[in-house]
Motif scaffolding. Sequence first.
Motif, PDB file in Angstrom:
ATOM      1  N   ARG A   1       0.836  -1.207   0.000  1.00 42.27           N
ATOM      2  CA  ARG A   1       0.000   0.000   0.000  1.00 42.27           C
ATOM      3  C   ARG A   1       0.866   1.252   0.000  1.00 42.27           C
ATOM      4  O   ARG A   1       0.612   2.211  -0.735  1.00 42.27           O
ATOM      5  N   ASP A   2       1.901   1.261   0.846  1.00 42.79           N
ATOM      6  CA  ASP A   2       2.802   2.417   0.897  1.00 42.79           C
ATOM      7  C   ASP A   2       3.459   2.658  -0.460  1.00 42.79           C
ATOM      8  O   ASP A   2       3.591   3.808  -0.906  1.00 42.79           O
ATOM      9  N   SER A   3       3.870   1.576  -1.107  1.00 44.02           N
ATOM     10  CA  SER A   3       4.537   1.737  -2.402  1.00 44.02           C
ATOM     11  C   SER A   3       3.586   2.261  -3.460  1.00 44.02           C
ATOM     12  O   SER A   3       3.988   2.998  -4.365  1.00 44.02           O
ATOM     13  N   ARG A   4       2.296   1.910  -3.355  1.00 40.08           N
ATOM     14  CA  ARG A   4       1.309   2.430  -4.316  1.00 40.08           C
ATOM     15  C   ARG A   4       1.116   3.933  -4.141  1.00 40.08           C
ATOM     16  O   ARG A   4       1.002   4.676  -5.115  1.00 40.08           O
ATOM     17  N   VAL A   5       1.088   4.401  -2.880  1.00 37.32           N
ATOM     18  CA  VAL A   5       0.964   5.843  -2.647  1.00 37.32           C
ATOM     19  C   VAL A   5       2.234   6.552  -3.106  1.00 37.32           C
ATOM     20  O   VAL A   5       2.183   7.619  -3.741  1.00 37.32           O
ATOM     21  N   GLN A   6       3.385   5.979  -2.805  1.00 36.75           N
ATOM     22  CA  GLN A   6       4.650   6.581  -3.234  1.00 36.75           C
ATOM     23  C   GLN A   6       4.714   6.663  -4.753  1.00 36.75           C
ATOM     24  O   GLN A   6       5.168   7.662  -5.316  1.00 36.75           O
ATOM     25  N   GLU A   7       4.250   5.620  -5.412  1.00 42.24           N
ATOM     26  CA  GLU A   7       4.239   5.616  -6.875  1.00 42.24           C
ATOM     27  C   GLU A   7       3.330   6.721  -7.414  1.00 42.24           C
ATOM     28  O   GLU A   7       3.621   7.331  -8.449  1.00 42.24           O
ATOM     29  N   TYR A   8       2.212   6.967  -6.729  1.00 41.79           N
ATOM     30  CA  TYR A   8       1.294   8.025  -7.168  1.00 41.79           C
ATOM     31  C   TYR A   8       1.991   9.377  -7.201  1.00 41.79           C
ATOM     32  O   TYR A   8       1.801  10.157  -8.135  1.00 41.79           O
ATOM     33  N   PHE A   9       2.776   9.659  -6.181  1.00 47.45           N
ATOM     34  CA  PHE A   9       3.434  10.962  -6.102  1.00 47.45           C
ATOM     35  C   PHE A   9       4.769  11.007  -6.846  1.00 47.45           C
ATOM     36  O   PHE A   9       5.109  12.037  -7.428  1.00 47.45           O
ATOM     37  N   TYR A  10       5.521   9.918  -6.835  1.00 48.89           N
ATOM     38  CA  TYR A  10       6.892   9.946  -7.345  1.00 48.89           C
ATOM     39  C   TYR A  10       7.126   9.121  -8.608  1.00 48.89           C
ATOM     40  O   TYR A  10       8.213   9.170  -9.175  1.00 48.89           O
ATOM     41  N   GLY A  11       6.137   8.343  -9.028  1.00 48.64           N
ATOM     42  CA  GLY A  11       6.333   7.504 -10.195  1.00 48.64           C
ATOM     43  C   GLY A  11       7.024   6.204  -9.836  1.00 48.64           C
ATOM     44  O   GLY A  11       7.503   6.015  -8.714  1.00 48.64           O
ATOM     45  N   LEU A  12       7.102   5.312 -10.813  1.00 49.67           N
ATOM     46  CA  LEU A  12       7.747   4.026 -10.591  1.00 49.67           C
ATOM     47  C   LEU A  12       9.119   4.037 -11.254  1.00 49.67           C
ATOM     48  O   LEU A  12      10.126   4.330 -10.641  1.00 49.67           O
ATOM     49  N   ARG A  13       9.173   3.749 -12.549  1.00 45.97           N
ATOM     50  CA  ARG A  13      10.456   3.821 -13.258  1.00 45.97           C
ATOM     51  C   ARG A  13      10.688   5.211 -13.830  1.00 45.97           C
ATOM     52  O   ARG A  13      11.799   5.709 -13.866  1.00 45.97           O
ATOM     53  N   THR A  14       9.612   5.839 -14.308  1.00 47.31           N
ATOM     54  CA  THR A  14       9.715   7.200 -14.825  1.00 47.31           C
ATOM     55  C   THR A  14       9.488   8.160 -13.665  1.00 47.31           C
ATOM     56  O   THR A  14       8.388   8.235 -13.125  1.00 47.31           O
ATOM     57  N   PRO A  15      10.528   8.910 -13.247  1.00 46.76           N
ATOM     58  CA  PRO A  15      10.388   9.756 -12.046  1.00 46.76           C
ATOM     59  C   PRO A  15       9.365  10.872 -12.242  1.00 46.76           C
ATOM     60  O   PRO A  15       9.303  11.509 -13.297  1.00 46.76           O
ATOM     61  N   LEU A  16       8.547  11.082 -11.232  1.00 48.60           N
ATOM     62  CA  LEU A  16       7.660  12.242 -11.175  1.00 48.60           C
ATOM     63  C   LEU A  16       8.211  13.188 -10.114  1.00 48.60           C
ATOM     64  O   LEU A  16       8.921  12.777  -9.208  1.00 48.60           O
ATOM     65  N   PHE A  17       7.878  14.461 -10.229  1.00 51.68           N
ATOM     66  CA  PHE A  17       8.430  15.468  -9.325  1.00 51.68           C
ATOM     67  C   PHE A  17       7.293  16.240  -8.672  1.00 51.68           C
ATOM     68  O   PHE A  17       6.846  17.269  -9.175  1.00 51.68           O
ATOM     69  N   PRO A  18       6.787  15.703  -7.545  1.00 48.07           N
ATOM     70  CA  PRO A  18       5.670  16.358  -6.861  1.00 48.07           C
ATOM     71  C   PRO A  18       6.106  17.669  -6.220  1.00 48.07           C
ATOM     72  O   PRO A  18       7.291  17.997  -6.152  1.00 48.07           O
ATOM     73  N   HIS A  19       5.129  18.418  -5.754  1.00 48.08           N
ATOM     74  CA  HIS A  19       5.360  19.740  -5.178  1.00 48.08           C
ATOM     75  C   HIS A  19       5.002  19.728  -3.694  1.00 48.08           C
ATOM     76  O   HIS A  19       4.134  18.972  -3.252  1.00 48.08           O
ATOM     77  N   VAL A  20       5.683  20.581  -2.939  1.00 50.81           N
ATOM     78  CA  VAL A  20       5.383  20.766  -1.521  1.00 50.81           C
ATOM     79  C   VAL A  20       5.081  22.241  -1.293  1.00 50.81           C
ATOM     80  O   VAL A  20       5.856  23.107  -1.700  1.00 50.81           O
ATOM     81  N   PHE A  21       3.942  22.516  -0.676  1.00 47.53           N
ATOM     82  CA  PHE A  21       3.600  23.909  -0.399  1.00 47.53           C
ATOM     83  C   PHE A  21       2.686  23.971   0.824  1.00 47.53           C
ATOM     84  O   PHE A  21       2.163  22.948   1.291  1.00 47.53           O
ATOM     85  N   ASP A  22       2.516  25.175   1.339  1.00 48.23           N
ATOM     86  CA  ASP A  22       1.693  25.400   2.528  1.00 48.23           C
ATOM     87  C   ASP A  22       0.288  25.842   2.143  1.00 48.23           C
ATOM     88  O   ASP A  22       0.094  26.579   1.159  1.00 48.23           O
ATOM     89  N   VAL A  23      -0.682  25.405   2.934  1.00 47.67           N
ATOM     90  CA  VAL A  23      -2.080  25.769   2.735  1.00 47.67           C
ATOM     91  C   VAL A  23      -2.620  26.306   4.058  1.00 47.67           C
ATOM     92  O   VAL A  23      -2.435  25.684   5.110  1.00 47.67           O
ATOM     93  N   LYS A  24      -3.275  27.454   4.009  1.00 44.99           N
ATOM     94  CA  LYS A  24      -3.851  28.038   5.209  1.00 44.99           C
ATOM     95  C   LYS A  24      -5.061  27.218   5.678  1.00 44.99           C
ATOM     96  O   LYS A  24      -5.851  26.741   4.864  1.00 44.99           O
ATOM     97  N   PHE A  25      -5.173  27.088   6.994  1.00 41.93           N
ATOM     98  CA  PHE A  25      -6.352  26.411   7.552  1.00 41.93           C
ATOM     99  C   PHE A  25      -7.637  27.048   7.025  1.00 41.93           C
ATOM    100  O   PHE A  25      -8.612  26.354   6.715  1.00 41.93           O
ATOM    101  N   SER A  26      -7.623  28.361   6.936  1.00 44.35           N
ATOM    102  CA  SER A  26      -8.841  29.102   6.554  1.00 44.35           C
ATOM    103  C   SER A  26      -9.220  28.927   5.095  1.00 44.35           C
ATOM    104  O   SER A  26     -10.340  29.265   4.701  1.00 44.35           O
ATOM    105  N   ASP A  27      -8.284  28.412   4.285  1.00 44.76           N
ATOM    106  CA  ASP A  27      -8.553  28.280   2.844  1.00 44.76           C
ATOM    107  C   ASP A  27      -9.141  26.929   2.462  1.00 44.76           C
ATOM    108  O   ASP A  27      -9.479  26.715   1.291  1.00 44.76           O
ATOM    109  N   ILE A  28      -9.251  26.009   3.410  1.00 44.91           N
ATOM    110  CA  ILE A  28      -9.751  24.677   3.084  1.00 44.91           C
ATOM    111  C   ILE A  28     -10.789  24.225   4.102  1.00 44.91           C
ATOM    112  O   ILE A  28     -10.858  24.725   5.223  1.00 44.91           O
TER     113      ILE A  28
END
Length: 419
Positions: A302-329
């Motif tokens: 299961r962990d590897s499936r989530v990791q694959e979603y964000f980072y890819g398997l053989r073809t690397p993906l490059f996810p983003h990290v950012f901050d979200v305000k509590f009030s905006d969601i």
Amino acid sequence: MSRKSNKRNYNVDEQDVQKFVLKPESELRFEVDSKNRITIELTSGTAEVFGTELVRHRKYTFGPTVMKAIFTWQGCTITLTGRPEVVYVAKETPMVFYINVHAALEQMRQEAEFKDSKGPTVMLVGPIDVGKSTLCRLLLNYAVRLGKTPVFVDLDVGQGQISIPGTVGALIVERPADVEEGFSQQTPLVYHYGHKGPGDNLTFYNTVVTRLADSINSKIHLNKKVKSSGIIINTCGWVKNQGYQAITHAAFAFEVDVILVVDEEKLCFELHRDVPSFVQIIAVPKSGGTVERSKSVRAKTRDSRVQEYFYGLRTPLFPHVFDVKFSDIKIYRVENSQKKKLSVKLFPVEIGPSLLHHVLAVTFSNNVEEHPMLSNVAGYICVTGVNMEEELLTVLSPQPQPLPNSLLLFSDVQFIDST
């Protein structure tokens, strides 16, 4: 903010080379442990992996915790480099039985194409670790190799072949699965469930399955080729009590024509009793290469499936990290409503440290009244940090900010980003 892939560099021991000469209708089975990877190469003859043909003299790499089988109809020679945990040649396989099932389904597809009607809707059922997912892949690959475009439906929320665990989804299969990466997953249809098993909220699970079935049945008629190619459905391995209720519910929701029961005689009897008589129920043998996985191994998968979603398997993906305000969601959890029988409702989730490492579904809606839990989702993010002083959530996202909508759905599925 771009990030590098966190794929581990597992080394292949180039000194450890084995050559296997396979006779016709035999199978090379291997399992890779959690610390190694191997490469295989077809040097002569013809062979396939779960219905996908191998290209001669091309090297294929398989990473940790992988179990594969290379089958040949006419005989072949395979070179394996590395140190698998298990490797052996099996002379007895159920492939002849499987190819006969495929031939019967293909005959139904040809008849549907001639009559301009819907092709076979096939559902695979059986306990955990009997090879349902593998057989789904094989049948889909064989159909595509004959020019068909079947719909693949995954109802196994515990593993998640189309999206992350905790979801049900569907995609149109237009080409054989990549030997190493699986099916191309462009524009899949994904519905949020948020748990790892149907029994965590059976009412909601059945509701989502019905919505997915209705959506597919309405869209499949827009394309004659897809309509006649039919549907192949993978299910969870929970086959008793409420698990059985989930199976029969899915059978009625998708209006299945054929149920393939893998390695479970009692389930065949129960389905003969409880589904319409026109549904063909076929007992299917499991492959001798199937291995029962422990709870820890299934959790790692299961962990590897989530990791694959964000980072890819053989073809690397490059996810983003950012901050979200509590009030905006706004974050909601799907629970059963006490006012109406067999209904679900959204309940607010307090934003705080308890959200750390949880996966959240990004909906296409900003309005609770639009029932976003009953629509397909835009995608998923993961909470990697909670700052209570500044009221900020740090999230891992496949797309850059901002989020497309402010309404998010809570999931029990968790992922610890170790990068």
